[in-house]
Write a protein that holds these residues in place. Structure first.
Motif, mmCIF file in Angstrom:
data_model
loop_
_atom_site.group_PDB
_atom_site.id
_atom_site.type_symbol
_atom_site.label_atom_id
_atom_site.label_comp_id
_atom_site.label_asym_id
_atom_site.label_seq_id
_atom_site.Cartn_x
_atom_site.Cartn_y
_atom_site.Cartn_z
ATOM 1 N N SER A 18 2.314 -3.843 -1.346
ATOM 2 C CA SER A 18 2.699 -5.124 -1.955
ATOM 3 C C SER A 18 3.301 -4.901 -3.340
ATOM 4 N N THR A 19 2.672 -4.055 -4.131
ATOM 5 C CA THR A 19 3.194 -3.750 -5.470
ATOM 6 C C THR A 19 4.579 -3.125 -5.371
ATOM 7 N N THR A 49 7.045 -5.798 -4.538
ATOM 8 C CA THR A 49 7.290 -6.600 -5.742
ATOM 9 C C THR A 49 8.213 -5.866 -6.706
#
Length: 464
Positions: free
Chosen positions: A387-388, A391
């Protein structure tokens, strides 16, 4: 140091598999070692207990064998008819010989293991016997007769009978026949077949495990029985004292081969020393020529005669169940390790898949593809990392778009400025061309003025 030797340089999948294998092998190895040592100890204790039980059982049977004949000869020595026969004159003995030998025959027939039943006179001559061939012969040289005529019942060592008695292995049981005053008048004799004793010993062969056997020594360290190797019988387990050999030669213990047999020891020093020293209680390890193997042995002294019984079992027999256990353990552990490897590969693949996706996406981004992203299907550390990463990629993509917009605006501004500059340059060029034309016109006017000026000067000169 090469990269494959450096753990930190290994791929994560290999590291995970290595750690999983180490975590699986270590407890299995420790368990196998403990199991092996425990099993070895238990099996050895059980083998010793079994050996001791078999040795006790066989010793009891041998003692019963001797006790039966010892009691028989004792009864024979106290029977009225043989005693009356013994104390009679030679003429009286001749008349009652048949009756006396009938009594001896009854004793012989009651036990098929009996070879000869006889009576000695005080001089060592057979005066009655179930074997007519030895009647009237003198065997005073036999040590068992000498001991019995001295007043004590005796059991002989195993010996070879005289040729007239068949020259077979025998054991003599002799008892003194005393008068009412206690004087030894005769000696009662029962001779048992040595083969019956050997068969008794051989019956215990293999009863303490495959390859187990027994051997019996007399008090001098001479083998008198062997459960499977008859060629060792009558051989001492170590060199004998010469005086002892001469004693047996005088006794004609093994017939004409007495000296040859006793001077040819088949060495087993451990057994010999225990027989001679009486230290036979504890189990011990010994290599014997009977099987050329290392054996676990226990010894036991017989009760009825001063003989020693050894019961032995090859150590490889004891190791066989341990080896089987080890093989089964290795097979089981191998199966567990195989399952661990398969599980490790699946786990590594499942764990490394997100990392590989991150690596592929990172490579794509490095190549300029900011549309790359990684699938996020878990909430663990790898899922949060994905997810990071997504992002971060989205942020990079926005930054790139903003930068491209700014570059486009700057490019358009530069284009407008460039167009204006080009227009100004064109105006300046036209102005320069105009100025050039004006300069040329001024130059022509100047030249005309100079011509007119020269004409004026010439005219003035003419006027003057």
């Amino acid at each position: 140091m090469t990269s494959w030797l450096r753990l930190r340089d290994w791929p994560i999948r290999r590291k995970m598999l290595a750690f999983l294998l180490a975590a699986s092998i270590l407890p299995l190895a420790i368990t196998a070692v403990i199991e092996f040592r425990t099993a070895s100890t238990i099996i050895r204790r059980s083998a010793i207990a079994l050996l001791q039980a078999r040795a006790t059982h066989l010793a009891d049977r041998i003692d019963d064998f001797h006790l039966t004949f010892q009691r028989s000869v004792d009864r024979l020595s106290h029977l009225p008819l043989p005693n009356a026969f013994c104390q009679g004159s030679p003429a009286t003995r001749a008349k009652s010989l048949s009756t006396a030998e009938d009594v001896l025959s009854v004793f012989r027939s009651t036990d098929p293991r009996t070879h000869v039943v006889a009576l000695f006179d005080r001089e060592g001559t057979i005066i009655a016997s179930t074997l007519p061939a030895i009647r009237g012969r003198n065997y005073r040289f036999r040590r068992y007769f000498q001991a019995a005529s001295a007043g004590s019942p005796v059991t002989s060592e195993l010996f070879i009978s005289v040729s007239e008695a068949g020259a077979i292995p025998t054991i003599a049981y002799a008892a003194p026949m005393k008068s009412s005053s206690g004087e030894v008048r005769c000696v009662a004799l029962i001779v048992a077949r040595g083969q019956e004793f050997w068969d008794l010993v051989s019956a215990g062969d293999g009863t303490a495990g495959p390859g187990s056997y027994s051997v019996v020594f007399d008090q001098y360290g001479i083998r008198v029985a062997h459960s499977f190797k008859a060629s060792e019988i009558f051989h001492p387990a170590a060199p004998l004292d010469p005086s002892l050999i001469e004693m047996f030669v005088a006794d004609k213990r093994f017939g004409e081969r007495t000296r040859e047999l006793l001077q040819t020891p088949i060495a087993v020093e451990d057994e010999f020393s225990r027989v001679r020293n009486g230290t036979f209680g504890e189990p011990f390890r010994v290599t014997t020529p009977a099987n050329n193997l290392v054996n676990l042995a226990v010894g036991q002294r017989l009760k009825r005669v001063p003989w020693t019984l050894f019961f032995l079992v090859p150590e490889r027999t004891l190791e066989a169940p341990v080896r089987q256990l080890v093989n089964e353990t290795l097979s089981t552990n191998g199966g567990i390790l195989l399952l661990a490897i398969v599980a490790g590969l699946l786990l590594a693949r499942w764990t490394v898949a997100p990392v590989r996706a991150l690596t592929s996406a990172a490579d794509a981004i490095r190549a300029g593809d900011l549309t790359a992203s990684v699938p996020v299907d878990s909430g663990d550390e790898l899922g949060r990392l994905g997810s990071t990463f997504n992002t971060m990629v989205e942020s990079l993509r926005r930054s790139r778009d903003e930068l491209e917009d700014k570059v486009r605006e700057r490019t358009e501004a530069l284009k407008v400025a460039n167009d204006a500059l080009e227009t100004r340059n064109e105006e300046l060029r036209l102005q320069a061309e105009e100025l050039l034309v004006q300069r040329q016109e001024l130059q022509v006017q100047r030249e005309d003025l100079e011509v007119k000026n020269r004409e004026v000067q010439r005219a003035d000169q003419l006027k003057s």
